[in-house]
Design a protein around this motif. Sequence first.
Motif, PDB file in Angstrom:
ATOM      1  N   LEU A 223       0.830  -1.203   0.000  1.00  0.00           N
ATOM      2  CA  LEU A 223       0.000   0.000   0.000  1.00  0.00           C
ATOM      3  C   LEU A 223       0.866   1.256   0.000  1.00  0.00           C
ATOM      4  O   LEU A 223       0.620   2.200  -0.766  1.00  0.00           O
ATOM      5  CB  LEU A 223      -0.915  -0.007   1.225  1.00  0.00           C
ATOM      6  N   ILE A 224       1.862   1.266   0.851  1.00  0.00           N
ATOM      7  CA  ILE A 224       2.740   2.428   0.958  1.00  0.00           C
ATOM      8  C   ILE A 224       3.477   2.667  -0.359  1.00  0.00           C
ATOM      9  O   ILE A 224       3.580   3.797  -0.843  1.00  0.00           O
ATOM     10  CB  ILE A 224       3.729   2.242   2.127  1.00  0.00           C
ATOM     11  N   HIS A 225       3.974   1.581  -0.971  1.00  0.00           N
ATOM     12  CA  HIS A 225       4.713   1.718  -2.222  1.00  0.00           C
ATOM     13  C   HIS A 225       3.812   2.163  -3.366  1.00  0.00           C
ATOM     14  O   HIS A 225       4.208   2.968  -4.217  1.00  0.00           O
ATOM     15  CB  HIS A 225       5.389   0.390  -2.573  1.00  0.00           C
ATOM     16  N   SER A 226       2.583   1.661  -3.403  1.00  0.00           N
ATOM     17  CA  SER A 226       1.671   1.981  -4.496  1.00  0.00           C
ATOM     18  C   SER A 226       1.342   3.460  -4.549  1.00  0.00           C
ATOM     19  O   SER A 226       1.075   4.005  -5.622  1.00  0.00           O
ATOM     20  CB  SER A 226       0.370   1.183  -4.346  1.00  0.00           C
ATOM     21  N   TYR A 227       1.351   4.113  -3.396  1.00  0.00           N
ATOM     22  CA  TYR A 227       1.022   5.538  -3.346  1.00  0.00           C
ATOM     23  C   TYR A 227       2.263   6.421  -3.210  1.00  0.00           C
ATOM     24  O   TYR A 227       2.145   7.620  -2.928  1.00  0.00           O
ATOM     25  CB  TYR A 227       0.049   5.807  -2.206  1.00  0.00           C
ATOM     26  N   ALA A 228       3.446   5.814  -3.428  1.00  0.00           N
ATOM     27  CA  ALA A 228       4.708   6.561  -3.445  1.00  0.00           C
ATOM     28  C   ALA A 228       4.936   7.364  -2.173  1.00  0.00           C
ATOM     29  O   ALA A 228       5.369   8.528  -2.211  1.00  0.00           O
ATOM     30  CB  ALA A 228       4.755   7.485  -4.668  1.00  0.00           C
ATOM     31  N   VAL A 229       4.644   6.758  -1.021  1.00  0.00           N
ATOM     32  CA  VAL A 229       4.910   7.438   0.253  1.00  0.00           C
ATOM     33  C   VAL A 229       5.959   6.677   1.065  1.00  0.00           C
ATOM     34  O   VAL A 229       6.051   6.836   2.275  1.00  0.00           O
ATOM     35  CB  VAL A 229       3.603   7.611   1.084  1.00  0.00           C
ATOM     36  N   TYR A 349     -14.489  10.927   9.744  1.00  0.00           N
ATOM     37  CA  TYR A 349     -14.249   9.492   9.860  1.00  0.00           C
ATOM     38  C   TYR A 349     -13.147   9.122  10.847  1.00  0.00           C
ATOM     39  O   TYR A 349     -12.951   7.933  11.130  1.00  0.00           O
ATOM     40  CB  TYR A 349     -13.873   8.916   8.486  1.00  0.00           C
ATOM     41  N   GLY A 350     -12.412  10.114  11.339  1.00  0.00           N
ATOM     42  CA  GLY A 350     -11.310   9.793  12.226  1.00  0.00           C
ATOM     43  C   GLY A 350     -10.121   9.213  11.484  1.00  0.00           C
ATOM     44  O   GLY A 350      -9.347   8.441  12.058  1.00  0.00           O
ATOM     45  N   THR A 351      -9.966   9.559  10.197  1.00  0.00           N
ATOM     46  CA  THR A 351      -8.876   9.022   9.382  1.00  0.00           C
ATOM     47  C   THR A 351      -7.966  10.142   8.902  1.00  0.00           C
ATOM     48  O   THR A 351      -8.391  11.284   8.750  1.00  0.00           O
ATOM     49  CB  THR A 351      -9.425   8.276   8.150  1.00  0.00           C
ATOM     50  N   MET A 352      -6.721   9.791   8.628  1.00  0.00           N
ATOM     51  CA  MET A 352      -5.743  10.734   8.090  1.00  0.00           C
ATOM     52  C   MET A 352      -5.432  10.325   6.659  1.00  0.00           C
ATOM     53  O   MET A 352      -5.030   9.190   6.404  1.00  0.00           O
ATOM     54  CB  MET A 352      -4.463  10.711   8.926  1.00  0.00           C
ATOM     55  N   VAL A 353      -5.652  11.248   5.717  1.00  0.00           N
ATOM     56  CA  VAL A 353      -5.368  10.968   4.312  1.00  0.00           C
ATOM     57  C   VAL A 353      -3.881  11.143   4.064  1.00  0.00           C
ATOM     58  O   VAL A 353      -3.317  12.208   4.305  1.00  0.00           O
ATOM     59  CB  VAL A 353      -6.173  11.899   3.381  1.00  0.00           C
ATOM     60  N   LEU A 354      -3.230  10.085   3.562  1.00  0.00           N
ATOM     61  CA  LEU A 354      -1.796  10.114   3.315  1.00  0.00           C
ATOM     62  C   LEU A 354      -1.448  10.461   1.878  1.00  0.00           C
ATOM     63  O   LEU A 354      -0.453  11.112   1.607  1.00  0.00           O
ATOM     64  CB  LEU A 354      -1.174   8.750   3.667  1.00  0.00           C
ATOM     65  N   ALA A 355      -2.259   9.989   0.934  1.00  0.00           N
ATOM     66  CA  ALA A 355      -1.982  10.229  -0.488  1.00  0.00           C
ATOM     67  C   ALA A 355      -3.227   9.892  -1.279  1.00  0.00           C
ATOM     68  O   ALA A 355      -4.169   9.264  -0.772  1.00  0.00           O
ATOM     69  CB  ALA A 355      -0.795   9.386  -0.964  1.00  0.00           C
ATOM     70  N   LEU A 356      -3.242  10.321  -2.535  1.00  0.00           N
ATOM     71  CA  LEU A 356      -4.345   9.964  -3.425  1.00  0.00           C
ATOM     72  C   LEU A 356      -3.782   9.533  -4.769  1.00  0.00           C
ATOM     73  O   LEU A 356      -2.642   9.839  -5.126  1.00  0.00           O
ATOM     74  CB  LEU A 356      -5.344  11.111  -3.575  1.00  0.00           C
ATOM     75  N   HIS A 357      -4.614   8.817  -5.511  1.00  0.00           N
ATOM     76  CA  HIS A 357      -4.248   8.311  -6.839  1.00  0.00           C
ATOM     77  C   HIS A 357      -5.396   8.663  -7.771  1.00  0.00           C
ATOM     78  O   HIS A 357      -6.551   8.340  -7.495  1.00  0.00           O
ATOM     79  CB  HIS A 357      -4.028   6.798  -6.788  1.00  0.00           C
ATOM     80  N   GLY A 375     -13.780   8.406  -8.919  1.00  0.00           N
ATOM     81  CA  GLY A 375     -12.815   7.381  -9.264  1.00  0.00           C
ATOM     82  C   GLY A 375     -11.473   7.544  -8.596  1.00  0.00           C
ATOM     83  O   GLY A 375     -10.645   6.627  -8.644  1.00  0.00           O
ATOM     84  N   ASP A 376     -11.206   8.698  -7.968  1.00  0.00           N
ATOM     85  CA  ASP A 376      -9.955   8.876  -7.225  1.00  0.00           C
ATOM     86  C   ASP A 376      -9.904   7.876  -6.071  1.00  0.00           C
ATOM     87  O   ASP A 376     -10.925   7.579  -5.440  1.00  0.00           O
ATOM     88  CB  ASP A 376      -9.852  10.288  -6.642  1.00  0.00           C
ATOM     89  N   THR A 377      -8.714   7.354  -5.798  1.00  0.00           N
ATOM     90  CA  THR A 377      -8.544   6.494  -4.634  1.00  0.00           C
ATOM     91  C   THR A 377      -7.641   7.189  -3.626  1.00  0.00           C
ATOM     92  O   THR A 377      -6.722   7.918  -3.997  1.00  0.00           O
ATOM     93  CB  THR A 377      -7.932   5.137  -5.025  1.00  0.00           C
ATOM     94  N   LEU A 378      -7.906   6.949  -2.348  1.00  0.00           N
ATOM     95  CA  LEU A 378      -7.181   7.608  -1.262  1.00  0.00           C
ATOM     96  C   LEU A 378      -6.549   6.561  -0.364  1.00  0.00           C
ATOM     97  O   LEU A 378      -7.179   5.543  -0.033  1.00  0.00           O
ATOM     98  CB  LEU A 378      -8.123   8.476  -0.426  1.00  0.00           C
ATOM     99  N   LEU A 379      -5.321   6.793   0.032  1.00  0.00           N
ATOM    100  CA  LEU A 379      -4.670   5.975   1.047  1.00  0.00           C
ATOM    101  C   LEU A 379      -4.847   6.680   2.384  1.00  0.00           C
ATOM    102  O   LEU A 379      -4.485   7.849   2.526  1.00  0.00           O
ATOM    103  CB  LEU A 379      -3.187   5.814   0.730  1.00  0.00           C
ATOM    104  N   VAL A 380      -5.431   5.983   3.349  1.00  0.00           N
ATOM    105  CA  VAL A 380      -5.712   6.597   4.643  1.00  0.00           C
ATOM    106  C   VAL A 380      -5.149   5.741   5.764  1.00  0.00           C
ATOM    107  O   VAL A 380      -4.983   4.526   5.620  1.00  0.00           O
ATOM    108  CB  VAL A 380      -7.237   6.805   4.865  1.00  0.00           C
ATOM    109  N   ALA A 381      -4.849   6.395   6.885  1.00  0.00           N
ATOM    110  CA  ALA A 381      -4.457   5.720   8.113  1.00  0.00           C
ATOM    111  C   ALA A 381      -5.588   5.883   9.117  1.00  0.00           C
ATOM    112  O   ALA A 381      -6.139   6.974   9.275  1.00  0.00           O
ATOM    113  CB  ALA A 381      -3.164   6.316   8.662  1.00  0.00           C
TER     114      ALA A 381
END
Length: 609
Positions: A223-229, A349-357, A375-381
């Motif tokens: 997940l981390i690699h896919s969003y380049a973080v 939601y109590g989530t932190m957005v880290l990156a989007l695609h 259609g945007d996807t978000l990586l969240v913690a």
Amino acid sequence: MTTDIWIVTCVLLATIIAFVLDRFRLDVVAFVSLLALLLTGILTPTEATAGFSNSLVLMIAGLFVVGGAILASGIADLAGRWLGQVGGTSTVRLTATVMLASALLSAFLSSTGTVAVMLPVVLSLCRRAEVSPSKLLIPLAFGASLGGMLTLIGTPPNMVVNQELRDAGLEPFEFFSFAPAGILMLALGIVFMCTIGTRLLPKMRTSAEDATRHQGYVSRPELIHSYAVDDKICEIRIPRKSKFAGRTLRDLGLRTNFQFNALAVSTPSTKGTVVRKCDADTLLQGGDTLFIKSSNEECLAKLIDEGQIESVALPAVLPKEVHLAELIIPPRSEFIGRTVRDVEFFRLYGTMVLALHDGTQPASTRTSDTPLTSGDTLLVAADAPALERLRKSRNNVLLVSEQEEPPETPLAPAARWVVVILVGMLVAMSFGIVANVTAVLVAATLMVIVGAFRGTNVYQSVNWESIVMIASVMPLATALQKTGTLDLVVSVIVESPGLTNPLALLLLLFAVTSLLSQAISNTATSVLIAPLALELAERLDVSPYPLLMGVALAASTAFATPVASPINALVAGAGRYRFGDFLKVGVPLQVLILLATLACVPFLFPFSP
């Protein structure tokens, strides 16, 4: 042509253009068109508001409640888990299973609700079977569309053509009148997608990043690699002598001064390490380990210097209490056009957005200021409670993958009652025990009484945009009839030598309906085309049933573009499809359904009155 005809024609064309451009909400466009007809005197106030009291609109609203109860009770999720058990690993078998399951659900649920439920299941299925989601997500969407052809309540266009018959004083279609043709279309669709269609779909990518992305992001590193973080998330230890010790994140202004987001803080104690989710009032103590996401190396260096930080680990080893997940922005989400900062994901939601695609590349910097699109996807913690809230969210964001297998959602206590009520409604509608609208409204009321919903969730289950849009478009059809615009169009068609043949007329209606459904709502299309089909049938002295059935079937063939329907847009983002992917697969399938309609509909519903 009279002035009234010109006015109605201009309003109709403006409405269609606004629908196609998709820059404004459908309900707003439809309502403005309704106001235009009211203010110009084309419609009286009674005629303009008739759609909001129409039994069709009430029935569709009731069906949203019934479908929402099926989703909320966990019955739909149970069906999805069953799919995972029988799907196997063969691409052909998986395609057939996914399409059949989505079609059966869509026959009784909204197609959007069906895809929202099954999307995470299919992604998980792809991961276990090592099949690219690009091979199964378009079949998922097409199966849901084809499932709308199976029953009267499968899709609003079916109910629209049925209401048109009822309003004309004719015998309406029965609940399963659509099934013979619908089953044939579904079978053809499955065979096509299992043979030709699967070859036309994009193949599995071979690069490490794309392979990761298409296998459901099953692990935290993936997940981390896919969003380049990879190099953006780090952990820092707060020494006891640090200037940060004893101060809150708000006091330090870490987000504004150092441009980073705090994901969690780990505090050692005599009973073990305690991991807490961070907010503005989180108090830092000497010895704490702070997990952050930073986009700027200079700001990170400044943080280390001013905070007297001694220990920095990059990349971070996130504690197990911090869950990573992937969200997708569905069509018609209220978040579209707003930035992550505007939405305030942490508050909601109590989530932190880290990156989007955005479907082409990840954006791990300035994520907070990037406008969201469908259609945007978000990586969240998120922590466990926040993750559970995301699982229950289906309107504005949809949870599509997690770093671990999600736990099985247990059936709600009211699930058995939901099944009983659903079966009772279907029996009542199938045998005509009561009027269809009565059966639906009673079922919707009983769903609330037995506790299928909590609090105001019953109102959230209704797609009010669709309800207002349908109620506002219906008077436009009245205006077409009242001003003689419809008669004018009918006369042009009747006077055309090649269109007097009923089969040619069926071909024309199917083609026009199918074409319009690629650009605007299929419900709005059927509202406009159904009166035309009825008028043509009367003028040419042929049965209206095959023509209206053709319109209903054509309205469910929105296959050719990713914007043809909300479900296409939903899978387009998750599957990283391109516009041409839908064209290559959708156009041949539409032609196949057209040919099948011309062959079977006149047999099932003869043209002779």
